[in-house]
Motif scaffolding. Structure first.
Motif, PDB file in Angstrom:
ATOM      1  N   MET A  82       0.806  -1.225   0.000  1.00  0.00           N
ATOM      2  CA  MET A  82       0.000   0.000   0.000  1.00  0.00           C
ATOM      3  C   MET A  82       0.840   1.279   0.000  1.00  0.00           C
ATOM      4  O   MET A  82       0.381   2.327   0.439  1.00  0.00           O
ATOM      5  CB  MET A  82      -0.975   0.005   1.185  1.00  0.00           C
ATOM      6  N   GLY A  83       2.072   1.189  -0.461  1.00  0.00           N
ATOM      7  CA  GLY A  83       2.918   2.379  -0.539  1.00  0.00           C
ATOM      8  C   GLY A  83       3.483   2.842   0.787  1.00  0.00           C
ATOM      9  O   GLY A  83       4.139   3.886   0.854  1.00  0.00           O
ATOM     10  N   LEU A  84       3.260   2.063   1.857  1.00  0.00           N
ATOM     11  CA  LEU A  84       3.619   2.513   3.201  1.00  0.00           C
ATOM     12  C   LEU A  84       5.088   2.309   3.547  1.00  0.00           C
ATOM     13  O   LEU A  84       5.541   2.764   4.601  1.00  0.00           O
ATOM     14  CB  LEU A  84       2.757   1.781   4.239  1.00  0.00           C
ATOM     15  N   TRP A  85       5.826   1.635   2.669  1.00  0.00           N
ATOM     16  CA  TRP A  85       7.195   1.280   3.028  1.00  0.00           C
ATOM     17  C   TRP A  85       8.244   1.884   2.106  1.00  0.00           C
ATOM     18  O   TRP A  85       9.435   1.630   2.270  1.00  0.00           O
ATOM     19  CB  TRP A  85       7.332  -0.242   3.054  1.00  0.00           C
ATOM     20  N   THR A  86       7.819   2.653   1.135  1.00  0.00           N
ATOM     21  CA  THR A  86       8.754   3.243   0.178  1.00  0.00           C
ATOM     22  C   THR A  86       8.526   4.748   0.109  1.00  0.00           C
ATOM     23  O   THR A  86       7.395   5.197  -0.097  1.00  0.00           O
ATOM     24  CB  THR A  86       8.562   2.633  -1.227  1.00  0.00           C
ATOM     25  N   SER A  87       9.591   5.513   0.295  1.00  0.00           N
ATOM     26  CA  SER A  87       9.494   6.973   0.199  1.00  0.00           C
ATOM     27  C   SER A  87       8.938   7.356  -1.175  1.00  0.00           C
ATOM     28  O   SER A  87       9.312   6.743  -2.180  1.00  0.00           O
ATOM     29  CB  SER A  87      10.886   7.579   0.389  1.00  0.00           C
ATOM     30  N   PRO A  88       8.006   8.302  -1.250  1.00  0.00           N
ATOM     31  CA  PRO A  88       7.514   9.237  -0.220  1.00  0.00           C
ATOM     32  C   PRO A  88       6.334   8.723   0.601  1.00  0.00           C
ATOM     33  O   PRO A  88       5.599   9.516   1.178  1.00  0.00           O
ATOM     34  CB  PRO A  88       7.107  10.451  -1.051  1.00  0.00           C
ATOM     35  N   TYR A  89       6.116   7.406   0.643  1.00  0.00           N
ATOM     36  CA  TYR A  89       5.111   6.781   1.507  1.00  0.00           C
ATOM     37  C   TYR A  89       3.679   7.174   1.156  1.00  0.00           C
ATOM     38  O   TYR A  89       2.802   7.209   2.019  1.00  0.00           O
ATOM     39  CB  TYR A  89       5.401   7.097   2.982  1.00  0.00           C
ATOM     40  N   GLU A  90       3.454   7.471  -0.117  1.00  0.00           N
ATOM     41  CA  GLU A  90       2.107   7.826  -0.566  1.00  0.00           C
ATOM     42  C   GLU A  90       1.264   6.560  -0.710  1.00  0.00           C
ATOM     43  O   GLU A  90       1.709   5.571  -1.284  1.00  0.00           O
ATOM     44  CB  GLU A  90       2.177   8.577  -1.898  1.00  0.00           C
ATOM     45  N   GLN A 152      18.029  11.365  10.405  1.00  0.00           N
ATOM     46  CA  GLN A 152      17.401  10.513   9.395  1.00  0.00           C
ATOM     47  C   GLN A 152      16.028  10.026   9.853  1.00  0.00           C
ATOM     48  O   GLN A 152      15.069  10.005   9.069  1.00  0.00           O
ATOM     49  CB  GLN A 152      18.308   9.316   9.101  1.00  0.00           C
ATOM     50  N   VAL A 153      15.940   9.643  11.122  1.00  0.00           N
ATOM     51  CA  VAL A 153      14.661   9.186  11.666  1.00  0.00           C
ATOM     52  C   VAL A 153      13.638  10.317  11.629  1.00  0.00           C
ATOM     53  O   VAL A 153      12.485  10.125  11.226  1.00  0.00           O
ATOM     54  CB  VAL A 153      14.835   8.664  13.108  1.00  0.00           C
ATOM     55  N   LYS A 154      14.061  11.498  12.025  1.00  0.00           N
ATOM     56  CA  LYS A 154      13.151  12.647  12.026  1.00  0.00           C
ATOM     57  C   LYS A 154      12.670  12.955  10.613  1.00  0.00           C
ATOM     58  O   LYS A 154      11.477  13.228  10.398  1.00  0.00           O
ATOM     59  CB  LYS A 154      13.849  13.868  12.621  1.00  0.00           C
ATOM     60  N   GLU A 155      13.566  12.912   9.639  1.00  0.00           N
ATOM     61  CA  GLU A 155      13.178  13.180   8.251  1.00  0.00           C
ATOM     62  C   GLU A 155      12.159  12.153   7.764  1.00  0.00           C
ATOM     63  O   GLU A 155      11.199  12.500   7.059  1.00  0.00           O
ATOM     64  CB  GLU A 155      14.420  13.167   7.356  1.00  0.00           C
ATOM     65  N   GLU A 156      12.361  10.893   8.147  1.00  0.00           N
ATOM     66  CA  GLU A 156      11.403   9.865   7.734  1.00  0.00           C
ATOM     67  C   GLU A 156      10.049  10.076   8.399  1.00  0.00           C
ATOM     68  O   GLU A 156       9.004   9.918   7.761  1.00  0.00           O
ATOM     69  CB  GLU A 156      11.933   8.467   8.064  1.00  0.00           C
ATOM     70  N   GLU A 162       3.462  13.607   6.487  1.00  0.00           N
ATOM     71  CA  GLU A 162       2.867  14.356   5.378  1.00  0.00           C
ATOM     72  C   GLU A 162       2.011  13.445   4.503  1.00  0.00           C
ATOM     73  O   GLU A 162       0.904  13.823   4.087  1.00  0.00           O
ATOM     74  CB  GLU A 162       3.972  15.015   4.550  1.00  0.00           C
ATOM     75  N   ALA A 163       2.509  12.247   4.224  1.00  0.00           N
ATOM     76  CA  ALA A 163       1.742  11.299   3.410  1.00  0.00           C
ATOM     77  C   ALA A 163       0.479  10.857   4.147  1.00  0.00           C
ATOM     78  O   ALA A 163      -0.594  10.706   3.544  1.00  0.00           O
ATOM     79  CB  ALA A 163       2.610  10.090   3.064  1.00  0.00           C
ATOM     80  N   TRP A 164       0.602  10.669   5.460  1.00  0.00           N
ATOM     81  CA  TRP A 164      -0.548  10.236   6.263  1.00  0.00           C
ATOM     82  C   TRP A 164      -1.636  11.309   6.273  1.00  0.00           C
ATOM     83  O   TRP A 164      -2.824  11.002   6.140  1.00  0.00           O
ATOM     84  CB  TRP A 164      -0.081   9.933   7.687  1.00  0.00           C
ATOM     85  N   VAL A 165      -1.245  12.557   6.426  1.00  0.00           N
ATOM     86  CA  VAL A 165      -2.216  13.657   6.446  1.00  0.00           C
ATOM     87  C   VAL A 165      -2.926  13.767   5.094  1.00  0.00           C
ATOM     88  O   VAL A 165      -4.142  13.979   5.034  1.00  0.00           O
ATOM     89  CB  VAL A 165      -1.521  14.985   6.809  1.00  0.00           C
ATOM     90  N   ALA A 189      -0.029   5.007  10.780  1.00  0.00           N
ATOM     91  CA  ALA A 189       0.197   5.550  12.121  1.00  0.00           C
ATOM     92  C   ALA A 189       1.039   4.602  12.966  1.00  0.00           C
ATOM     93  O   ALA A 189       1.955   5.023  13.686  1.00  0.00           O
ATOM     94  CB  ALA A 189      -1.150   5.814  12.803  1.00  0.00           C
ATOM     95  N   LYS A 190       0.738   3.310  12.879  1.00  0.00           N
ATOM     96  CA  LYS A 190       1.470   2.321  13.675  1.00  0.00           C
ATOM     97  C   LYS A 190       2.948   2.278  13.287  1.00  0.00           C
ATOM     98  O   LYS A 190       3.830   2.171  14.157  1.00  0.00           O
ATOM     99  CB  LYS A 190       0.836   0.944  13.494  1.00  0.00           C
ATOM    100  N   ILE A 191       3.234   2.368  12.000  1.00  0.00           N
ATOM    101  CA  ILE A 191       4.623   2.319  11.533  1.00  0.00           C
ATOM    102  C   ILE A 191       5.418   3.503  12.078  1.00  0.00           C
ATOM    103  O   ILE A 191       6.564   3.355  12.519  1.00  0.00           O
ATOM    104  CB  ILE A 191       4.668   2.294   9.991  1.00  0.00           C
ATOM    105  N   ILE A 192       4.811   4.685  12.054  1.00  0.00           N
ATOM    106  CA  ILE A 192       5.498   5.865  12.591  1.00  0.00           C
ATOM    107  C   ILE A 192       5.794   5.675  14.072  1.00  0.00           C
ATOM    108  O   ILE A 192       6.906   5.947  14.543  1.00  0.00           O
ATOM    109  CB  ILE A 192       4.653   7.136  12.371  1.00  0.00           C
TER     110      ILE A 192
END
Length: 210
Positions: A82-90, A152-156, A162-165, A189-192
């Motif tokens: 579902m796009g949740l694991w690859t940047s930009p996480y859309e 790096q963690v903060k950037e992710e 942003e993708a979640w919103v 949300a859980k992944i974050i």
């Protein structure tokens, strides 16, 4: 002579208004109004601030991140992430018609472990395990610079947020595939949350605690 009432009873009038509202919600104008309302509610939530690794987190995301999510261990093969694991996480809408069912059963009538929630959850759970091992190898390496990794963690987290919103703002109550979007929001949300908690454990407790 008085004009004849359009509705014979108050209940009939309420039922007619309800039916009219339901029809309106199905129109493009109604869907757009719902999107605006969702965005308005999201903006209100931003006023209630929570902070993870210096990043402001929405209350709704925090609430979803606390859920215990379902995963079917009867699912063995990899599937849509579902796009949740690859940047930009859309978010990427999966084709649920292609998802496997237990013993070829009818998804609508079978057990909860045969549901879209459980099957899609299984794919996300598998990636959680794989990603966890990769983080462990990277974050226990010799000469690890904690400050660099925290950046790096903060950037992710920011990118994922942003993708979640965007996904939350796009959802409409009467839209197609609402259940799958809900799954995306829950797992997003859980992944974050897991990323932040795992990093804080590594940073605070060192290799031994991690």
């Amino acid at each position: 002579m008085g004009r004849r009432s359009k509705y014979l009873t108050a209940d009939a009038k309420r039922a007619a208004k309800k039916a009219q509202a339901q029809l309106y919600r199905q129109t493009e104008k109604g869907k757009e109004a719902r999107r605006r309302e969702n965005k308005k509610q999201t903006d209100k939530q931003r006023a209630r601030k929570l902070t993870w690794v210096g990043v402001l987190i929405l209350l709704e995301l925090y609430t979803r991140s606390q859920k215990t999510l379902r995963a079917s261990f009867a699912v063995q093969d990899p599937g849509p992430l579902m796009g949740l694991w690859t940047s930009p996480y859309e978010f990427a809408m999966p084709d649920v018609s292609l998802l496997p069912t237990i013993d070829g059963g009818n998804r609508a009538k079978a057990s909860i472990w045969n549901s879209c929630v459980a099957v899609l959850g299984a794919y996300q759970y598998g990636e959680v395990i794989e990603t966890g091992w990769r983080c462990f190898e990277q974050w226990t390496a010799d000469h690890l610079v904690l400050d660099e990794v925290e950046v790096q963690v903060k950037e992710e987290v920011v990118e994922r947020l942003e993708a979640w919103v965007c996904l939350a703002d796009s959802m409409t109550e009467d839209g197609r595939d609402v259940e799958v979007v809900e799954i995306g929001l829950d797992w997003g949300a859980k992944i974050i949350r897991m990323l932040v908690e795992e990093w804080e454990m590594r940073k605070d407790d060192g290799d031994a605690g991690y």
